[in-house]
Design a protein around this motif. Sequence first.
Motif, mmCIF file in Angstrom:
data_model
loop_
_atom_site.group_PDB
_atom_site.id
_atom_site.type_symbol
_atom_site.label_atom_id
_atom_site.label_comp_id
_atom_site.label_asym_id
_atom_site.label_seq_id
_atom_site.Cartn_x
_atom_site.Cartn_y
_atom_site.Cartn_z
ATOM 1 N N LYS A 1 0.850 -1.196 0.000
ATOM 2 C CA LYS A 1 0.000 0.000 0.000
ATOM 3 C C LYS A 1 0.885 1.245 0.000
ATOM 4 N N PRO A 2 0.308 2.398 -0.341
ATOM 5 C CA PRO A 2 1.097 3.636 -0.278
ATOM 6 C C PRO A 2 1.709 3.819 1.113
ATOM 7 N N THR A 3 2.967 4.235 1.128
ATOM 8 C CA THR A 3 3.722 4.445 2.372
ATOM 9 C C THR A 3 4.174 5.903 2.433
ATOM 10 N N THR A 4 3.911 6.533 3.558
ATOM 11 C CA THR A 4 4.238 7.957 3.709
ATOM 12 C C THR A 4 5.479 8.131 4.565
ATOM 13 N N VAL A 5 6.381 9.005 4.094
ATOM 14 C CA VAL A 5 7.589 9.329 4.848
ATOM 15 C C VAL A 5 7.601 10.834 5.098
ATOM 16 N N TYR A 6 7.627 11.209 6.363
ATOM 17 C CA TYR A 6 7.774 12.613 6.746
ATOM 18 C C TYR A 6 9.233 12.847 7.146
ATOM 19 N N PHE A 7 9.893 13.799 6.492
ATOM 20 C CA PHE A 7 11.256 14.166 6.845
ATOM 21 C C PHE A 7 11.195 15.412 7.723
ATOM 22 N N ASP A 8 11.623 15.273 8.976
ATOM 23 C CA ASP A 8 11.525 16.413 9.894
ATOM 24 C C ASP A 8 12.612 17.446 9.616
ATOM 25 N N GLU A 9 12.683 18.477 10.441
ATOM 26 C CA GLU A 9 13.588 19.596 10.150
ATOM 27 C C GLU A 9 15.059 19.233 10.246
ATOM 28 N N TYR A 10 15.388 18.032 10.725
ATOM 29 C CA TYR A 10 16.768 17.566 10.711
ATOM 30 C C TYR A 10 16.973 16.392 9.755
ATOM 31 N N GLY A 11 15.997 16.151 8.895
ATOM 32 C CA GLY A 11 16.138 15.132 7.869
ATOM 33 C C GLY A 11 15.870 13.715 8.331
ATOM 34 N N VAL A 12 15.321 13.545 9.534
ATOM 35 C CA VAL A 12 15.012 12.204 10.034
ATOM 36 C C VAL A 12 13.721 11.708 9.389
ATOM 37 N N PRO A 13 13.742 10.521 8.737
ATOM 38 C CA PRO A 13 12.518 10.002 8.137
ATOM 39 C C PRO A 13 11.609 9.343 9.180
ATOM 40 N N HIS A 14 10.337 9.719 9.147
ATOM 41 C CA HIS A 14 9.310 9.085 9.979
ATOM 42 C C HIS A 14 8.414 8.315 9.013
ATOM 43 N N ILE A 15 8.535 6.983 9.022
ATOM 44 C CA ILE A 15 7.919 6.126 8.014
ATOM 45 C C ILE A 15 6.624 5.536 8.559
ATOM 46 N N TYR A 16 5.510 5.851 7.898
ATOM 47 C CA TYR A 16 4.199 5.316 8.277
ATOM 48 C C TYR A 16 3.764 4.340 7.186
ATOM 49 N N ALA A 17 3.672 3.056 7.568
ATOM 50 C CA ALA A 17 3.423 2.003 6.580
ATOM 51 C C ALA A 17 2.344 1.052 7.056
ATOM 52 N N ALA A 18 1.743 0.346 6.098
ATOM 53 C CA ALA A 18 0.671 -0.609 6.407
ATOM 54 C C ALA A 18 1.221 -1.878 7.050
ATOM 55 N N THR A 19 2.454 -2.255 6.674
ATOM 56 C CA THR A 19 3.068 -3.467 7.215
ATOM 57 C C THR A 19 4.538 -3.204 7.514
ATOM 58 N N GLN A 20 5.120 -4.066 8.335
ATOM 59 C CA GLN A 20 6.543 -3.931 8.621
ATOM 60 C C GLN A 20 7.383 -4.152 7.362
#
Length: 794
Positions: free
Chosen positions: A44-63
């Motif tokens: 499924k579509p997976t969203t990655v938010y890169f915070d102000e220091y470039g750290v990826p926060h990965i929100y996914a349907a499965t591991q």
Amino acid sequence: MKKVKKIILVFISLIVLIALALFIYLQTTKSKCEGEENLANISKPTTVYFDEYGVPHIYAATQKDAMTTLGYVHAQDRLWQMELMRRIAPGRLSEIFGNTALKTDKFFAGIGIDENSKQAAANLDKNSQTYILANAYLDGINQYIEQGTTPVEIQLLGLKQEKFTLKDVYNIFGFMSFSFAMAQKTDPLLTDIRDRFGMDYLMDFGINGEFGTKQLKSYKGDYKEYAEIAKSVAGLLETSPVPAFIGSNSWVIGESKTKNGKVILANDPHIMYSQPGTWYEAHIVCPDYEIYGYYIAGTPFPLLGHNHNYAYGLTMFENDDVDFFQEEDNPNDEHQYKTAEGYKNYTYKQKIIKVKDSSDVKLNVKTSQHGPIITGLLDGLKAEKAVAMSWIYTQQKNQILDAVYELSHAKNLESFHKNIELIKAPGLNIMYGDAKGNIAWITSGKLYKVDKSVNTNFILNGANGVDDKKEFLPFSKNPAAINPPWNYVYTSNNQPEAIDGYLYPGYYLPKDRAMRIDGLLSPKNNWTKEDVSKMIVDNTSATAETIVANMTKPLNVAKFSENEKRALAVLKVWKATHNLEDIAPSIYNKWLYFYLKETFEDEFGADNFKLLLNTHIIKQVIENQSKNATSLWWDNINTKDKKETQSEILTQSFKEAIASLEKQLGPDINQWQWEKVHQVEFQHPIGKLKLFSKFFNVGTFGISGTNEVINNQLFIYSDDTQIQVKGGPSTRRIIDFSDIENSWSVLPTGQSGNPMSKHYDDQTDLFVKGKFRKMKLNKKEIEATSTKLTFQPK
């Protein structure tokens, strides 16, 4: 004249066009942090938010989706680093750097990490989550190689990219494990001292003579041969483009000792400085899983991590898991060596090392029952002097990938504790704290006992059938402290207490940091995150005042100059701090160098004295020797008609130190600030070439701290005008379960390995000044302060 002007104008225009084209190209190499990207093998579509220091926060349907995505974003920030990391253990750096890396490749190709990794990958359960998720991560890396932008370093070197495999992952862990060991730099040196001068000369080194009085008699050893082993291995690690692990601090404070009644964990693993730095941060969130982890390039599971439920960190145990054996060849057959059961045949294996712009090199690896004969793998050593290296990592079943997976997926303290047993090597102090109030310190490593007559600090006898007998101990005998009644645990590479009356052999660091940590933790019962943030950058030495008192007492000040008297006065009122503006640290550390030089160089020789300065044991010597007026080392063996005293050596070395500082920093003592002396530059492997240093390196900066304070900034004692800080905290982390979504961290430089990224060095100012930033877990805050990149299934 007009023609000349036209030529100049054309030339300038070409330079401008080339510079513009290079700039445009470099802009295209930046990581993609917003928009959309296609990714195969996600459900499924997976969203990655890169915070102000470039750290990826990965929100996914499965591991599995999360791990594929992690591999991709990790590669777009650190692919060059991944490439280096996977090449050192199998001996493949020469393919990139040519003959300059050949010495390193010969050694590492011969000691067996690659073969061990191949076997471990083959043994991994194909149905396990470890296997499935690790391969998903590798798939993400390989997809980036196929469709992403090639890093500028790989372009410069003309390197053809290959797919990453599970064997690469194990090789990365294998090199990391080797870099933990200190025996290869220490045992040969101690053996040389014993063989040349006898055991009495080792009293100042903390070597316990109770292993047998017969050892007071010197062995017939080859001094140069053993010293060259230590020198060669140390040289390989020193020049390696991949940084070695060197120490670390960590402590966990129980609920009853914190102001808010919740556990606080602090950790700062010490690693040789490099650019990019060691750790890559990433936050994964799935319906059944969450972790904010710290990843080594090319590895799928974090070695440090936390979530809402628990947190963990690590330091080096420093136990001895490497032994060396002098083999005795059959005088009638060079292909055989002596054992207690008779002569056995060496085994032989040929390896091919590919060298850039040169012919392949054939490497013949000879192995005994103890391990590879390393004297045939190191330049400058005679291969017929057969010294074998026995290493727990390559001799025990390798389950390190399963272990790291399990630690990052622990359900509770019990499961966390149980799975540490899977790590046979390296030896680690693993620290744990959780939201339920549990705290723990647990060591990893397959520990063993040897015969009472054997001292593993020396090169051992491979033929007598005694020195190589090991009694392996159950995991229950590993040092640990789980929810102790004193309500805190800590470790700083110091010697653990005896278990069943037995002190585990090792290469432990001095007591300095341990004393300071314990001294600060014990009396206070209202700790906060802010308090811990000050403690983790504490610059006060627990032993320097005592050492100064010991060393100044025997001084003969009658013939001191006015400047020498002023410098002595500064030292006598010093409170052992190492702040930027302090004067005393510049005097103290310069004096330590000259005292050590005048004390040890006559016995060791100049080259081996420099090697001694690179070991942990020299740090152990200083305090004890400073109060030992009868030490055998005070006498200069080169002055046959005179026996020097402690007073003479310390007085001479103090005068040399002040003369050196006057020459380097001027005659005004008030201008000898620590920040002018103690400096750090974060070097990129290519940045070591002056042409590229400004583009790839970060620094130079004056930095507080010193050797063996909590803010441990490692350097080698020298007479250089500027001390080059070689290593220190690879991250500083403070996990506070009373405010878990706003715990603190900092990296030495930045999250990205791309020199064009704003995250290449955007944390350096924070790090150098001892400040922190958030490790965010709150989704609303993450969304509000981040860019968004969506991965669509192909």
